[in-house]
Design an enzyme around this catalytic site. Sequence first.
Site, PDB file in Angstrom:
ATOM      1  N   GLY A 189       1.114  56.733 -20.234  1.00 41.16           N
ATOM      2  CA  GLY A 189      -0.134  56.144 -21.514  1.00 41.16           C
ATOM      3  C   GLY A 189      -0.313  54.470 -20.736  1.00 41.16           C
ATOM      4  O   GLY A 189      -1.928  54.736 -20.771  1.00 41.16           O
ATOM      5  N   ASP A 223      12.954  59.697 -21.299  1.00 44.00           N
ATOM      6  CA  ASP A 223      12.235  60.996 -20.782  1.00 44.00           C
ATOM      7  C   ASP A 223      12.246  60.825 -19.947  1.00 44.00           C
ATOM      8  O   ASP A 223      12.080  62.653 -19.552  1.00 44.00           O
ATOM      9  CB  ASP A 223      12.211  61.908 -22.328  1.00 44.00           C
ATOM     10  CG  ASP A 223      10.006  61.226 -22.563  1.00 44.00           C
ATOM     11  OD1 ASP A 223      10.062  60.402 -21.931  1.00 44.00           O
ATOM     12  OD2 ASP A 223       9.938  62.019 -23.248  1.00 44.00           O
TER      13      ASP A 223
END
Lengths: 388, 388
Positions: free
Chosen positions: B104, B133
Amino acid sequence: MRKVAVGQAGGPSAVINATLAGFIEQTRKNHKLVLVENGYQGLVEERFLPGTSDSLTWVVNHRHVPGACLKSGRYPLEKAAIAKAVANLKKHQIDTLVFIGGNGTMEALYHIQQEAERNGYPLQVIGLPKTVDNDIGATDHAPGFASAANYVARTTKDMSRDLYAMNNFEQIRVLETMGRNAGWLALAAGAYRTFNEEGPHFIAVPEEQLNKEALLQTVRKAIKSYGYALVVVSEGVQWQEGRQMELNRVDGRTVLGGISKEIRDFLSQECKGTARAELLGMNQRSSSAYVSKVDALEAYQAGVEGGRWVEEGRNGCMVSIRRKQADYYTIELRPVNLYEVIAEGERRLPPSFIKERESYFKWLRPLLGGDDPSYPPLKQRRVEYSEY
Amino acid sequence: MRKVAVGQAGGPSAVINATLAGFIEQTRKNHKLVLVENGYQGLVEERFLPGTSDSLTWVVNHRHVPGACLKSGRYPLEKAAIAKAVANLKKHQIDTLVFIGGNGTMEALYHIQQEAERNGYPLQVIGLPKTVDNDIGATDHAPGFASAANYVARTTKDMSRDLYAMNNFEQIRVLETMGRNAGWLALAAGAYRTFNEEGPHFIAVPEEQLNKEALLQTVRKAIKSYGYALVVVSEGVQWQEGRQMELNRVDGRTVLGGISKEIRDFLSQECKGTARAELLGMNQRSSSAYVSKVDALEAYQAGVEGGRWVEEGRNGCMVSIRRKQADYYTIELRPVNLYEVIAEGERRLPPSFIKERESYFKWLRPLLGGDDPSYPPLKQRRVEYSEY
């Protein structure tokens, strides 16, 4: 030369294998050892493994491994089971029974010895303490607790930094620790707190009825001052008087959990903030990364001491830790009678520790093995947003 | 001498402050620094703090502290917000914008630069990767992941020993890891597994539809062979096709969680065993005790490299990690264009890693910093319970 049976019982800890290793290293030379698998269940169902050179070395190699390498577990030790256990011990001509466990284990050892006596069978029994939530009486503390406390204290400190960073997304976090009836672990959450802003901002322990108004006020104040609030709560805290939160019930034993969710929902509603509840979980008792050096050493020493007592013929007692009066932290290991341990029941936090947390932290810190992460302060804003 | 604004965005990690520290140490001498608080929100709401000697030193002191010391958090960066951010940067005469974040953030930087260009305002932008992650594309891996993976791998190994010890009380444990759409973390659970008996016995990743029959068979077989089964599942796994489990929804962002409880209920029912579900929780990203040394160093180096690029005038790119071909693990830091990162989207596990787990572990292990706890084997019973 005695024939000595040794086992582990109850929930494991990060250092219960250290105690076993110490005991075995002390006794393997002069005694014949028998390893009891699966705790009491093994006693009753005759799961006795010969302590060969290989199997003893295999056990000793677990000194730094969490979990109980002989398997422990839960097993209801009722009258008929005790009779069977004694019959099995007699059949295998065991002279000495040594178990590593908590309150239930000390009580079981006491009853086994009584039953043996009634059968005219002289059995030496020695208890080695193991706990996570520190509820064993007649000792300053017991091995296993300090590592779990270190886990809770460091995790809370780290989570506080995490929540600080995320407070435009999440303002309230409620962490739930182990501790069915005693708040030693939950209160440990504040052990590494060094700045006002740092969490935990509120700690709830089972020894006291939860004061919802005080909780709400503290959380509101923290949110107003810092933008977030970190709450730590023991699983055994009662949300409504007389009612603990049950997650589950297995073989008649209640698995607690869920109070953090109740508190999260309450605070989220009242404070109009986003809140998260987290159970700290089994890592509290099994994490190898948060083992306190002091705890690991004391656990080992307790095992060694129990081994010496086999030789010395001590009987019907548990290894207890006494803190010596000194300028620095130092302990001695002393025998206490099993019935004294039983009589004390589940040891709870003394009111003085609840009232004066700093006195509790002062008591606790030496046990944590110098694992304080010592973070720099959260920013006390000395500069304002400015045009420059 | 440029005026450089730097900020942190998204969920924090255990090493995001190391990246910031590296960047600041590299740039503080030759440039004027501005610290942006609260990530994008700070850009939009003008939360710019002057990088004074004191404040920069305070930031650098956080090198080993988890959480984002400038605060990060979540903030929807829509069109009007981007325009406002650019206007603020222009107003403060910022020459360079550097943000540490995930996918993002790289997208946000790209749009901010586009908007600046449209305004005839030449803005240098550089992205420094941060993940838990590992779903950032155009890089071998990104800082933050390895520490979280180490947390998952070690915790799973410890839990396996815990469950082994407790299997007369609890036969099934289901651990839930982070990973919305990528299974890097969940699959890491097996990285330290060295014996057949050791958990995890089954791992479910979001890249594949959960095969309930295979899950059930594997769990039944583990229970039959070892007496217990440990399952690890990524939060993003779909229980029913097309449906992830939602815990919560905040500001339009779904908080996942709960798949482990579904699996627990299913397995408990089908296997007639006692089962427990556990979310590994925020510790995955914030635990200071499981930080990988390699991760902490690479995070720092990525920050230093970004600092060098300010000088060199590189623009519109992210620091990416390239693994060099060598007998030992070694990397180089390379620029990739932000639009390449964006184009790759959320990076998922390649099918080869899912199919050949050992190839994944081989890829992963060097990142974990040698933190393998190397436990002795679980007992391969060489002796039988015997009368002796």
